[in-house]
Design an enzyme around this catalytic site. Structure first.
Site, PDB file in Angstrom:
ATOM      1  N   GLY A  15      -9.975   7.583  -3.368  1.00  0.00           N
ATOM      2  CA  GLY A  15      -9.357   7.830  -4.670  1.00  0.00           C
ATOM      3  C   GLY A  15      -8.259   8.877  -4.701  1.00  0.00           C
ATOM      4  N   SER A  16      -7.642   9.157  -3.546  1.00  0.00           N
ATOM      5  CA  SER A  16      -6.583  10.178  -3.566  1.00  0.00           C
ATOM      6  C   SER A  16      -5.368   9.690  -4.352  1.00  0.00           C
ATOM      7  CB  SER A  16      -6.177  10.606  -2.150  1.00  0.00           C
ATOM      8  OG  SER A  16      -5.575   9.552  -1.453  1.00  0.00           O
ATOM      9  N   ASN A  17      -5.054   8.402  -4.267  1.00  0.00           N
ATOM     10  CA  ASN A  17      -3.931   7.881  -5.065  1.00  0.00           C
ATOM     11  C   ASN A  17      -4.282   7.862  -6.551  1.00  0.00           C
ATOM     12  OD1 ASN A  17      -1.537   6.953  -3.375  1.00  0.00           O
ATOM     13  ND2 ASN A  17      -3.268   6.115  -2.215  1.00  0.00           N
ATOM     14  N   HIS A 108       0.130  -1.190  -0.722  1.00  0.00           N
ATOM     15  CA  HIS A 108      -0.371  -1.585   0.596  1.00  0.00           C
ATOM     16  C   HIS A 108       0.201  -0.623   1.641  1.00  0.00           C
ATOM     17  CE1 HIS A 108      -2.163  -4.322   3.455  1.00  0.00           C
ATOM     18  NE2 HIS A 108      -1.106  -4.110   4.211  1.00  0.00           N
ATOM     19  N   ASP A 149      -1.848  -9.803  -1.037  1.00  0.00           N
ATOM     20  CA  ASP A 149      -0.624  -9.137  -0.555  1.00  0.00           C
ATOM     21  C   ASP A 149       0.613 -10.042  -0.573  1.00  0.00           C
ATOM     22  OD1 ASP A 149      -2.150  -6.854  -0.053  1.00  0.00           O
ATOM     23  OD2 ASP A 149      -2.631  -7.516   1.974  1.00  0.00           O
TER      24      ASP A 149
END
Ligand code: GAR
Length: 196
Positions: A15-17, A108, A149
Site C-alpha cells: 500500500g505504499s502507492n 504496472h 495490462d
C-alpha cells in the site's frame, strides 16, 4: 466550479502507492480526494495505512469483489467516481470495468507491453526484467480494460538497469518512479475528464 472527484484505491499488499496518493490529494483537494481503500487481503498493510491517515478502508474477499451488488453498493455508498489500481492483484470484474470505463487506471511496474499479463506483478516483474538482461525498465500507467495490462497507455517513465542490478535494485528504482509520477498523472487524468 469543478466537482471534487472521490477516488477509491484498490491495493492487495503493502500500500505504499495508496498512502502516497492519499497524501498527495490531501494537498490537492481542489481536484480529488482518496475517499476509500479497497483491499482483498485482511493481513495487508494497505488498509492500516489508510486508517492511519483517516481514510476509510474495506477488506473484501474475491467473491465479494466479483458480486455486482456488493462491490457496486460499497462504491456507491462512498460516492466513488474514479478507481486507481495500485498493486491490486485480482482481476477486476468486467461489470466494474464497464461502470468505470475511462475512470479506472492501473499502475504496472514495467514498460508495457513488455513484462505484462497474468502472473506479472511486483517482484516477479523485476526478476523477469533482470533475467531477460533488459537495459531499461520503468512504469506504465494505463486505462483498465477487460484484458490484463492491455488498456490504453496514459504515461510511461523509464529508468536504466545496470548489468549488476539485482531485482531488489530494480524494484527500488521503479518505486522511485511510481512515487514521483503516479499522483500527478492521476490528478491530470481527473482534471481532464471534468464534467464526464
Ligand atoms: C507496485 O510496484 C505496483 O506497480 C505493482 O505492485 C506494487 C505495489 O506496491 N503492481 C503490479 O505489479 C500490478 N501488476 P504498493 O502496494 O506498495 O503500492
Amino acid at each position: 466550479m469543478p466537482i471534487i472527484k472521490r477516488i477509491a484505491v484498490f491495493a492487495s499488499g503493502n500500500g505504499s502507492n495508496a498512502e502516497n496518493l492519499i497524501k498527495y490529494f490531501n494537498d490537492h483537494r481542489e481536484t480529488a480526494e482518496v475517499a476509500l481503500v479497497v483491499c482483498n487481503r485482511p493481513d495487508a498493510l494497505a488498509p492500516r495505512r489508510a486508517e492511519a491517515l483517516g481514510v476509510a478502508s474495506v477488506v473484501m474477499s474475491r467473491d465479494q469483489l466479483n458480486d455486482p451488488e456488493t462491490i457496486n453498493g460499497v462504491l456507491t455508498a462512498h460516492g466513488i467516481d474514479f478507481i486507481v489500481l495500485a498493486g491490486f492483484l485480482l482481476k477486476v470484474p468486467e461489470f466494474l470495468v464497464d461502470r468505470y470505463r475511462g475512470r479506472i487506471v492501473n499502475i504496472h511496474p514495467a514498460l508495457l507491453p513488455k513484462f505484462g499479463g497474468k502472473g506479472m506483478y511486483g517482484r516477479h516483474v523485476h526478476e523477469a526484467v533482470v533475467a531477460a538482461g533488459e537495459r531499461e525498465t520503468g512504469i506504465t500507467i494505463h486505462h483498465v480494460s477487460e484484458g490484463y495490462d492491455e488498456g490504453r497507455v496514459i504515461f510511461q517513465a523509464a529508468v536504466a538497469v545496470s548489468a549488476d542490478d539485482t531485482p531488489a535494485d530494480v524494484e527500488r528504482k521503479v518505486r522511485d518512479l511510481e512515487i514521483r509520477h503516479l499522483p500527478w498523472v492521476i490528478g491530470s487524468v481527473i482534471a481532464n475528464s471534468d464534467g464526464e
